[in-house]
Design a protein around this motif. Structure first.
Motif, PDB file in Angstrom:
ATOM      1  N   TYR A 146     -11.692  -0.333   6.048  1.00 27.73           N
ATOM      2  CA  TYR A 146     -11.570   0.656   5.092  1.00 27.73           C
ATOM      3  C   TYR A 146     -10.336  -0.216   3.978  1.00 27.73           C
ATOM      4  N   LYS A 147     -10.537  -0.070   2.839  1.00 26.47           N
ATOM      5  CA  LYS A 147      -9.915  -0.655   0.878  1.00 26.47           C
ATOM      6  C   LYS A 147      -9.043   0.075   0.920  1.00 26.47           C
ATOM      7  N   LEU A 148      -8.811   0.394  -0.041  1.00 25.99           N
ATOM      8  CA  LEU A 148      -7.547   0.726  -0.897  1.00 25.99           C
ATOM      9  C   LEU A 148      -7.809   0.406  -2.476  1.00 25.99           C
ATOM     10  N   VAL A 149      -8.421   1.258  -3.518  1.00 21.65           N
ATOM     11  CA  VAL A 149      -8.619   0.486  -4.222  1.00 21.65           C
ATOM     12  C   VAL A 149      -8.004   1.654  -5.520  1.00 21.65           C
ATOM     13  N   SER A 150      -7.081   0.734  -5.928  1.00 22.08           N
ATOM     14  CA  SER A 150      -5.425   1.078  -7.304  1.00 22.08           C
ATOM     15  C   SER A 150      -6.210   1.624  -8.273  1.00 22.08           C
ATOM     16  N   PRO A 151      -5.048   2.409  -9.220  1.00 21.32           N
ATOM     17  CA  PRO A 151      -6.700   2.927 -10.239  1.00 21.32           C
ATOM     18  C   PRO A 151      -6.706   1.937 -11.444  1.00 21.32           C
ATOM     19  N   SER A 152      -6.318   0.916 -11.310  1.00 19.53           N
ATOM     20  CA  SER A 152      -6.927  -0.619 -12.269  1.00 19.53           C
ATOM     21  C   SER A 152      -8.165  -1.634 -11.215  1.00 19.53           C
ATOM     22  N   GLY A 153      -8.421  -0.060 -10.291  1.00 21.94           N
ATOM     23  CA  GLY A 153      -9.624  -1.620  -9.579  1.00 21.94           C
ATOM     24  C   GLY A 153      -9.465  -2.712  -8.493  1.00 21.94           C
ATOM     25  N   GLU A 154      -8.536  -2.450  -8.786  1.00 18.25           N
ATOM     26  CA  GLU A 154      -8.103  -3.673  -7.426  1.00 18.25           C
ATOM     27  C   GLU A 154      -8.293  -2.816  -5.791  1.00 18.25           C
ATOM     28  N   VAL A 155      -9.060  -3.807  -5.071  1.00 18.83           N
ATOM     29  CA  VAL A 155      -9.884  -3.608  -3.902  1.00 18.83           C
ATOM     30  C   VAL A 155      -8.204  -4.451  -3.443  1.00 18.83           C
ATOM     31  N   THR A 156      -8.285  -3.557  -2.172  1.00 14.35           N
ATOM     32  CA  THR A 156      -7.250  -4.361  -1.135  1.00 14.35           C
ATOM     33  C   THR A 156      -7.703  -3.899   0.316  1.00 14.35           C
ATOM     34  N   GLU A 157      -8.125  -4.345   1.430  1.00  9.45           N
ATOM     35  CA  GLU A 157      -7.992  -4.064   2.674  1.00  9.45           C
ATOM     36  C   GLU A 157      -6.983  -3.963   3.350  1.00  9.45           C
ATOM     37  N   LEU A 158      -6.920  -2.578   3.988  1.00  7.45           N
ATOM     38  CA  LEU A 158      -6.181  -2.306   4.643  1.00  7.45           C
ATOM     39  C   LEU A 158      -5.625  -2.991   6.661  1.00  7.45           C
TER      40      LEU A 158
END
Length: 166
Positions: free
Chosen positions: A48-60
């Motif tokens: 699962y990934k988290l997408v910030s409002p600026s579009g940066e993607v980080t895997e949880l």
């Protein structure tokens, strides 16, 4: 950060319980279904990934996903929760809020030796684990007392059968 977001963050930081408003429960339930659905259909753990409002993607990380799943389950039921680090020390007001009692009553519990505490100057501090253990014991004692009361009422005919009309 908006004022409402800042107020919400401050509420969480102060350990006030958080619940999903009624208008959000449907989307919280959908999120829970999505998490469970993904976990059941994958032969390997889902990423699962988290997408910030600026579009940066980080895997949880798995630990964050596990905790997030538990939080979503509670919110989907309509319950409130408070996240507190293990080992955290609470002020008497925070502990009283957690137990849903007045601060004065909580201080009396401390002074009566019902919970351990330590003093920092003139202020008392209690461990979250001790407060939660007290709450569990208090709830067990209350349930036992209610069971005893119900049994006494039954033994002395406090509950009359209501005749049915045939």
């Amino acid at each position: 950060m908006s004022n409402s977001a800042a107020a919400f963050e401050e509420s969480v930081r102060r350990m006030n319980p958080v619940s999903a408003p009624k208008e959000e429960r449907e989307s919280v339930s959908a999120l829970l279904k999505l998490l469970k659905h993904g976990a059941l259909e994958q032969s390997e753990p889902a990423a699962y990934k988290l997408v910030s409002p600026s579009g940066e993607v980080t895997e949880l990380p798995a630990s964050v996903l596990l905790l997030l799943g538990r939080v979503i389950e509670v919110l989907a039921r309509g319950d409130a929760l408070t996240v507190v680090p293990v080992g955290k020390e609470l002020t008497t007001q925070q502990a009283a809020n957690l137990l849903n009692v007045s601060r004065q009553y909580f201080v009396r519990l401390l002074d009566d030796g019902r919970l351990p505490f330590r003093k920092t100057g003139t202020h008392r501090r209690v461990r979250i684990e001790d407060v939660l253990a007290y709450a569990r014991q208090r709830d067990r004692d209350r349930m036992a007392s209610l069971d005893d009361l119900a049994q006494l009422s039954q033994d002395y005919g406090g509950y009359q059968e209501i005749p049915t009309e045939d």
